[in-house]
Motif scaffolding. Structure first.
Motif, PDB file in Angstrom:
ATOM      1  N   PRO A  27      57.792 -17.394  44.312  1.00 55.58           N
ATOM      2  CA  PRO A  27      57.990 -16.227  45.178  1.00 55.58           C
ATOM      3  C   PRO A  27      56.676 -15.757  45.799  1.00 55.58           C
ATOM      4  CG  PRO A  27      57.902 -15.530  42.904  1.00 55.58           C
ATOM      5  CD  PRO A  27      57.825 -17.034  42.875  1.00 55.58           C
ATOM      6  N   TYR A  28      56.808 -14.952  46.845  1.00 59.08           N
ATOM      7  CA  TYR A  28      55.632 -14.325  47.458  1.00 59.08           C
ATOM      8  C   TYR A  28      55.989 -12.907  47.897  1.00 59.08           C
ATOM      9  CZ  TYR A  28      57.670 -15.060  52.126  1.00 59.08           C
ATOM     10  OH  TYR A  28      58.493 -15.025  53.230  1.00 59.08           O
ATOM     11  N   VAL A  29      54.962 -12.096  48.030  1.00 64.80           N
ATOM     12  CA  VAL A  29      55.078 -10.744  48.581  1.00 64.80           C
ATOM     13  C   VAL A  29      54.030 -10.601  49.679  1.00 64.80           C
ATOM     14  CG1 VAL A  29      54.812  -8.276  48.144  1.00 64.80           C
ATOM     15  CG2 VAL A  29      55.974  -9.700  46.469  1.00 64.80           C
ATOM     16  N   SER A  30      54.428 -10.058  50.827  1.00 67.82           N
ATOM     17  CA  SER A  30      53.509  -9.843  51.938  1.00 67.82           C
ATOM     18  C   SER A  30      53.452  -8.367  52.295  1.00 67.82           C
ATOM     19  CB  SER A  30      53.951 -10.640  53.178  1.00 67.82           C
ATOM     20  OG  SER A  30      53.950 -12.029  52.929  1.00 67.82           O
TER      21      SER A  30
ATOM     22  N   LEU B 189      53.508  -8.794  39.840  1.00 72.36           N
ATOM     23  CA  LEU B 189      53.021 -10.148  40.044  1.00 72.36           C
ATOM     24  C   LEU B 189      51.838 -10.451  39.138  1.00 72.36           C
ATOM     25  CD1 LEU B 189      53.336 -10.371  43.929  1.00 72.36           C
ATOM     26  CD2 LEU B 189      54.766 -11.472  42.227  1.00 72.36           C
TER      27      LEU B 189
ATOM     28  N   GLN C 112      57.307  -7.403  52.908  1.00 76.01           N
ATOM     29  CA  GLN C 112      58.280  -8.487  52.948  1.00 76.01           C
ATOM     30  C   GLN C 112      58.145  -9.321  51.673  1.00 76.01           C
ATOM     31  OE1 GLN C 112      57.620 -10.810  56.486  1.00 76.01           O
ATOM     32  NE2 GLN C 112      58.084  -9.114  57.883  1.00 76.01           N
ATOM     33  N   TYR C 113      59.213 -10.000  51.308  1.00 72.78           N
ATOM     34  CA  TYR C 113      59.145 -10.914  50.172  1.00 72.78           C
ATOM     35  C   TYR C 113      60.012 -12.130  50.468  1.00 72.78           C
ATOM     36  CZ  TYR C 113      63.559  -8.589  48.979  1.00 72.78           C
ATOM     37  OH  TYR C 113      64.830  -8.073  49.025  1.00 72.78           O
TER      38      TYR C 113
ATOM     39  N   ILE D 236      54.679  -3.549  42.911  1.00 70.44           N
ATOM     40  CA  ILE D 236      54.909  -4.970  43.199  1.00 70.44           C
ATOM     41  C   ILE D 236      53.719  -5.806  42.770  1.00 70.44           C
ATOM     42  CG2 ILE D 236      55.196  -6.642  45.066  1.00 70.44           C
ATOM     43  CD1 ILE D 236      56.899  -4.561  46.501  1.00 70.44           C
TER      44      ILE D 236
ATOM     45  N   THR E 273      49.260 -11.954  52.067  1.00 72.28           N
ATOM     46  CA  THR E 273      50.356 -12.470  51.243  1.00 72.28           C
ATOM     47  C   THR E 273      49.832 -12.885  49.875  1.00 72.28           C
ATOM     48  OG1 THR E 273      51.604 -13.234  53.169  1.00 72.28           O
ATOM     49  CG2 THR E 273      52.129 -14.262  51.062  1.00 72.28           C
TER      50      THR E 273
ATOM     51  N   SER F 141      63.839 -10.986  52.739  1.00 74.26           N
ATOM     52  CA  SER F 141      64.049  -9.623  53.226  1.00 74.26           C
ATOM     53  C   SER F 141      63.994  -9.648  54.752  1.00 74.26           C
ATOM     54  CB  SER F 141      62.969  -8.672  52.685  1.00 74.26           C
ATOM     55  OG  SER F 141      61.675  -9.115  53.050  1.00 74.26           O
TER      56      SER F 141
END
Length: 258
Positions: free
Chosen positions: A154-157, A16, A205-206, A12, A135, A231
C-alpha cells in the motif's frame, strides 16, 4: 477543520511507521546484520484519473497530452530471512493529466460569459488535472534472483498542490435537464464554458503499488511499477462528476544504489 485534517495525516503516518516496525517482528522474523540498502530513483509517471468502468456518456478519447510527470524517490530495503524483504521510502511525484474527450449527455457545471450553467452536455470536454505529492509506500519484496526483485504494497500520498480544471467546446448544453434550453458552445478560441473543481479534491490519497526491479550493474538498475489509487481524487460528497475518478498510473525509471 484544519486541526482534524492534520491529526488525520499524523495518524496515517503513525500507522505506516508501526507497520515498518511490526512486520519484521511478526513471527520473530530476524533481520540480517547490515541488511539495510538504500537507493535513489528517477522515473516518469504515465496514466490518468479515470473511472473503473467507462460510462456510456464518454464516447471516445480525442486527444491525450503527455505531461512532465517526474518522480524522484529515496528508498530503503530491509532484508528479511530467505528471499523476503521490506521496502519503504519517500517519493516526490507529479500525477498530471490532460485529455480531450468526446461526451454525450454528460452532466457538467460550468461558467460561460460570467454565468453559471448546469445540465447535460454533448461535445468536446477538455480536462486538466495537476497533482504534486509526497508519497510513502510500504511494500513487501521478493527476490526472484540476485538481480531481479518483485515488490508490492500500500501507499499513502499527501498532495502539496492540486488542480482540476478544464473547458467544453464545439458542442451544446441542455440546461438543467436533457430537454432543457439549448446553449451552443463555440470553439477553443470562441465562446466556451469553463470549470474548476480544484477545491473539491482530496488532500490525501491512498492506493496499492506493484512492480519489479532489475539491477543490471552493482550501482545501476531499472524499475517498472503500477500505482492504482483506491480513493477517488474528489471528496465523497462531490457529486458534480459521476462516476468516481481514480488516479491510475504506471511508472518507469532508473535506480542508483547508494
Amino acid at each position: 477543520m484544519c486541526t482534524m485534517k492534520t491529526q488525520k495525516i499524523r495518524n496515517i503516518f503513525a500507522m505506516l511507521l508501526m507497520m515498518l516496525i511490526c512486520i519484521p517482528a511478526a513471527g520473530k522474523i530476524k533481520l540480517y546484520k547490515d541488511s539495510v540498502k538504500y537507493d535513489v530513483r528517477l522515473g516518469y509517471n504515465i496514466g490518468g484519473t479515470a473511472p473503473i468502468n467507462m460510462p456510456a456518456t464518454i464516447r471516445g478519447l480525442h486527444k491525450y497530452t503527455l505531461q512532465p510527470n517526474v518522480i524522484i524517490s529515496i528508498n530503503g530495503k530491509h532484508k528479511l530471512e530467505g528471499r523476503w524483504g521490506l521496502m519503504s521510502g519517500f517519493r516526490f511525484e507529479y500525477k498530471d493529466m490532460e485529455v480531450d474527450a468526446r461526451v454525450k449527455n454528460y452532466y457538467v457545471d460550468i461558467v460561460m460569459g460570467g454565468q453559471s450553467l448546469s445540465g447535460t452536455y454533448t461535445g468536446h470536454n477538455v480536462c486538466k488535472v495537476k497533482q504534486f505529492m509526497i508519497t510513502l509506500p510500504v511494500m513487501a519484496t521478493y527476490d526472484i534472483s540476485k538481480n531481479f526483485q518483485l515488490h508490492a504494497g500500500p501507499y499513502v500520498s499527501v498532495l502539496l498542490s492540486k488542480e482540476f480544471s478544464g473547458y467544453v467546446y464545439n458542442g451544446h448544453l441542455r440546461v438543467d435537464r436533457p430537454t432543457g434550453p439549448k446553449v451552443e458552445m463555440g470553439g477553443k478560441d470562441g465562446a466556451h464554458g469553463v470549470f474548476d473543481f480544484s477545491d473539491h479534491m482530496r488532500r490525501i490519497q491512498y492506493g496499492f503499488s506493484a512492480g519489479a526491479d532489475w539491477q543490471f550493474t552493482n550501482l545501476w538498475g531499472a524499475y517498472a511499477e503500477i500505482n492504482w489509487g483506491l480513493s477517488g481524487i474528489h471528496h465523497s460528497d462531490f457529486k458534480t462528476i459521476d462516476p468516481t475518478l481514480y488516479p491510475i498510473f504506471g511508472s518507469l525509471g532508473v535506480i542508483y544504489r547508494l
